[in-house]
Every structure is written in C-alpha cells, then in structure tokens.
Design a protein around this motif. Structure first.
Motif, PDB file in Angstrom:
ATOM      1  N   ALA A  44      -5.882  -5.346  -8.741  1.00 35.67           N
ATOM      2  CA  ALA A  44      -4.667  -5.797  -8.062  1.00 35.67           C
ATOM      3  C   ALA A  44      -5.059  -6.417  -6.728  1.00 35.67           C
ATOM      4  O   ALA A  44      -6.173  -6.209  -6.240  1.00 35.67           O
ATOM      5  CB  ALA A  44      -3.706  -4.625  -7.842  1.00 35.67           C
ATOM      6  N   LYS A  45      -4.129  -7.142  -6.130  1.00 38.62           N
ATOM      7  CA  LYS A  45      -4.400  -7.731  -4.804  1.00 38.62           C
ATOM      8  C   LYS A  45      -4.576  -6.650  -3.748  1.00 38.62           C
ATOM      9  O   LYS A  45      -5.375  -6.792  -2.833  1.00 38.62           O
ATOM     10  CB  LYS A  45      -3.270  -8.661  -4.390  1.00 38.62           C
ATOM     11  N   VAL A  46      -3.800  -5.573  -3.857  1.00 41.14           N
ATOM     12  CA  VAL A  46      -3.870  -4.466  -2.904  1.00 41.14           C
ATOM     13  C   VAL A  46      -4.213  -3.204  -3.700  1.00 41.14           C
ATOM     14  O   VAL A  46      -3.485  -2.833  -4.618  1.00 41.14           O
ATOM     15  CB  VAL A  46      -2.535  -4.279  -2.148  1.00 41.14           C
ATOM     16  N   VAL A  47      -5.329  -2.586  -3.337  1.00 41.54           N
ATOM     17  CA  VAL A  47      -5.796  -1.396  -4.051  1.00 41.54           C
ATOM     18  C   VAL A  47      -6.051  -0.291  -3.029  1.00 41.54           C
ATOM     19  O   VAL A  47      -6.715  -0.516  -2.018  1.00 41.54           O
ATOM     20  CB  VAL A  47      -7.076  -1.691  -4.854  1.00 41.54           C
ATOM     21  N   LEU A  48      -5.507   0.880  -3.324  1.00 42.50           N
ATOM     22  CA  LEU A  48      -5.691   2.028  -2.439  1.00 42.50           C
ATOM     23  C   LEU A  48      -6.326   3.171  -3.222  1.00 42.50           C
ATOM     24  O   LEU A  48      -5.806   3.590  -4.254  1.00 42.50           O
ATOM     25  CB  LEU A  48      -4.345   2.484  -1.862  1.00 42.50           C
ATOM     26  N   PHE A  49      -7.458   3.641  -2.720  1.00 42.42           N
ATOM     27  CA  PHE A  49      -8.073   4.860  -3.234  1.00 42.42           C
ATOM     28  C   PHE A  49      -7.582   5.963  -2.314  1.00 42.42           C
ATOM     29  O   PHE A  49      -7.790   5.910  -1.106  1.00 42.42           O
ATOM     30  CB  PHE A  49      -9.599   4.750  -3.225  1.00 42.42           C
ATOM     31  N   MET A  50      -6.904   6.948  -2.889  1.00 45.48           N
ATOM     32  CA  MET A  50      -6.226   7.958  -2.077  1.00 45.48           C
ATOM     33  C   MET A  50      -6.346   9.331  -2.702  1.00 45.48           C
ATOM     34  O   MET A  50      -6.749   9.467  -3.866  1.00 45.48           O
ATOM     35  CB  MET A  50      -4.757   7.577  -1.908  1.00 45.48           C
ATOM     36  N   LYS A  51      -5.969  10.337  -1.935  1.00 42.95           N
ATOM     37  CA  LYS A  51      -5.879  11.699  -2.454  1.00 42.95           C
ATOM     38  C   LYS A  51      -4.441  11.911  -2.878  1.00 42.95           C
ATOM     39  O   LYS A  51      -3.529  11.906  -2.057  1.00 42.95           O
ATOM     40  CB  LYS A  51      -6.276  12.716  -1.388  1.00 42.95           C
ATOM     41  N   GLY A  52      -4.247  12.059  -4.184  1.00 46.06           N
ATOM     42  CA  GLY A  52      -2.909  12.209  -4.732  1.00 46.06           C
ATOM     43  C   GLY A  52      -2.395  10.874  -5.243  1.00 46.06           C
ATOM     44  O   GLY A  52      -3.168   9.949  -5.501  1.00 46.06           O
ATOM     45  N   THR A  53      -1.094  10.799  -5.381  1.00 42.41           N
ATOM     46  CA  THR A  53      -0.448   9.593  -5.890  1.00 42.41           C
ATOM     47  C   THR A  53       0.511   9.061  -4.824  1.00 42.41           C
ATOM     48  O   THR A  53       0.884   9.794  -3.910  1.00 42.41           O
ATOM     49  CB  THR A  53       0.353   9.908  -7.165  1.00 42.41           C
ATOM     50  N   PRO A  54       0.936   7.819  -4.954  1.00 45.49           N
ATOM     51  CA  PRO A  54       1.914   7.304  -3.988  1.00 45.49           C
ATOM     52  C   PRO A  54       3.181   8.148  -3.946  1.00 45.49           C
ATOM     53  O   PRO A  54       3.778   8.328  -2.885  1.00 45.49           O
ATOM     54  CB  PRO A  54       2.211   5.892  -4.494  1.00 45.49           C
ATOM     55  N   GLN A  55       3.580   8.693  -5.092  1.00 47.78           N
ATOM     56  CA  GLN A  55       4.769   9.538  -5.151  1.00 47.78           C
ATOM     57  C   GLN A  55       4.509  10.932  -4.605  1.00 47.78           C
ATOM     58  O   GLN A  55       5.426  11.609  -4.160  1.00 47.78           O
ATOM     59  CB  GLN A  55       5.283   9.643  -6.591  1.00 47.78           C
ATOM     60  N   GLN A  56       3.256  11.375  -4.653  1.00 43.14           N
ATOM     61  CA  GLN A  56       2.903  12.720  -4.213  1.00 43.14           C
ATOM     62  C   GLN A  56       1.520  12.737  -3.561  1.00 43.14           C
ATOM     63  O   GLN A  56       0.555  13.248  -4.130  1.00 43.14           O
ATOM     64  CB  GLN A  56       2.941  13.668  -5.418  1.00 43.14           C
ATOM     65  N   PRO A  57       1.431  12.193  -2.341  1.00 37.10           N
ATOM     66  CA  PRO A  57       0.139  12.207  -1.647  1.00 37.10           C
ATOM     67  C   PRO A  57      -0.309  13.641  -1.367  1.00 37.10           C
ATOM     68  O   PRO A  57       0.513  14.510  -1.106  1.00 37.10           O
ATOM     69  CB  PRO A  57       0.427  11.464  -0.340  1.00 37.10           C
ATOM     70  N   GLN A  58      -1.621  13.862  -1.426  1.00 37.07           N
ATOM     71  CA  GLN A  58      -2.157  15.206  -1.231  1.00 37.07           C
ATOM     72  C   GLN A  58      -2.839  15.398   0.118  1.00 37.07           C
ATOM     73  O   GLN A  58      -3.450  16.436   0.352  1.00 37.07           O
ATOM     74  CB  GLN A  58      -3.142  15.534  -2.355  1.00 37.07           C
TER      75      GLN A  58
END
Length: 163
Positions: A44-58
């Motif tokens: 995708a044009k914007v990619v985020l590697f994160m802890k959790g999900t956009p709906q439920q960040p950890q």
C-alpha cells in the motif's frame, strides 16, 4: 507470510535521518523474511507496522500513530497495517530491515519515515501532510459546489433518538 490487519484503510531530510536513526547490531535476515517484509512495504502507499491493530492498538505509541494517520485523512484504500505481535520474525525482522529499533514504523510509498516520535514531529510541522499529499495518500476532497450552502440550509435536520 504476514497478513495485513486492515484492508487498505514528510519527508525527513537525509541529514536528519542519519542523525536520528540509531545504529543497531544486525543479524542477517532470511531471504524469506526480507521478501515478506518487502512485499508488506509494497502492499500500500501507507504501511504501518504496529503492536496490535488499528481497531485495537496494543501500545500507546501505536495508538498515537494510528490516530495521527486518521487525523491526517489517510485514505483507507491506500493503507495497510501489520500487527508485529502476531509474528516474532516480523517483529524482529522489521527492526533490522529499517535499522530502527522501535515499533511502530511508518512507510510511505515504500520509504521508511520513522516511528511515533518522528510522525508526531512531522505532523506538528506540517511535513506529514505534505508527504501524504505528495504521494496521493489522503482521502480526496470533494470539489466545492457553490450551491451546497443553499442545499444545506434547505435540508431538514432531524435529531437522532438516543435509544
């Protein structure tokens, strides 16, 4: 190898990147992991590697970053998020791939932007908006229609019930 968490939901100068990007001890990424990360970054044009999900960040940093992307108006069709907590190889591999030791990590148009602190700083300075606009990653604005104010005034507004 990795699955996207969400369906498609400013530039730092080179000098700043070289100063701010910590040098970490590298282990060799397996070609499978490197290819999977490259595929994710290209998804995708914007990619985020994160802890959790956009709906439920950890974690608070992941939460702050996803909220800032939402406030900027990132187009969901041009966005993908990957939960590093689901895959230890991704969690360690992305740090080596970017040579950045923390999560979350933001990529725009295949380029590493930074972590939460960099994203917040760029948002405050206006660089994040410029970067996202430059790469056509924002929800397109609807063209202004001069007749709209009249239509809005004519529209009947009904209060919502609070059931």
């Amino acid at each position: 190898m990795f699955r996207t968490t969400v369906n498609r939901i400013p530039l730092r100068n080179t000098f700043t990147q070289s100063i701010l990007r910590p040098q970490t001890a590298l282990r060799f990424l397996s070609s499978e992991t490197k290819n999977a990360i490259e595929s994710a970054v290209n998804s995708a044009k914007v990619v985020l590697f994160m802890k959790g999900t956009p709906q439920q960040p950890q974690c608070g940093f992941s939460r702050a970053t996803i909220q800032m992307l939402g406030q900027q108006g990132v187009d969901p069709e041009k966005f993908a998020a990957y939960n590093v907590l689901e895959d230890q190889e991704l969690r360690e591999g992305i740090k080596e791939y970017s040579q950045w030791p923390t999560i979350p990590q933001l990529y725009v148009d295949k380029e590493f932007v930074g972590g939460c602190d960099i994203v917040m700083s760029m948002a405050q300075s206006g660089e994040l908006t410029e970067l996202l606009e430059k790469h056509d990653a924002l929800i397109p604005e609807e063209p202004y229609d001069e007749a709209e104010p009249e239509k809005a005034a004519e529209a009947e507004v009904k209060p919502r019930s609070r059931d």
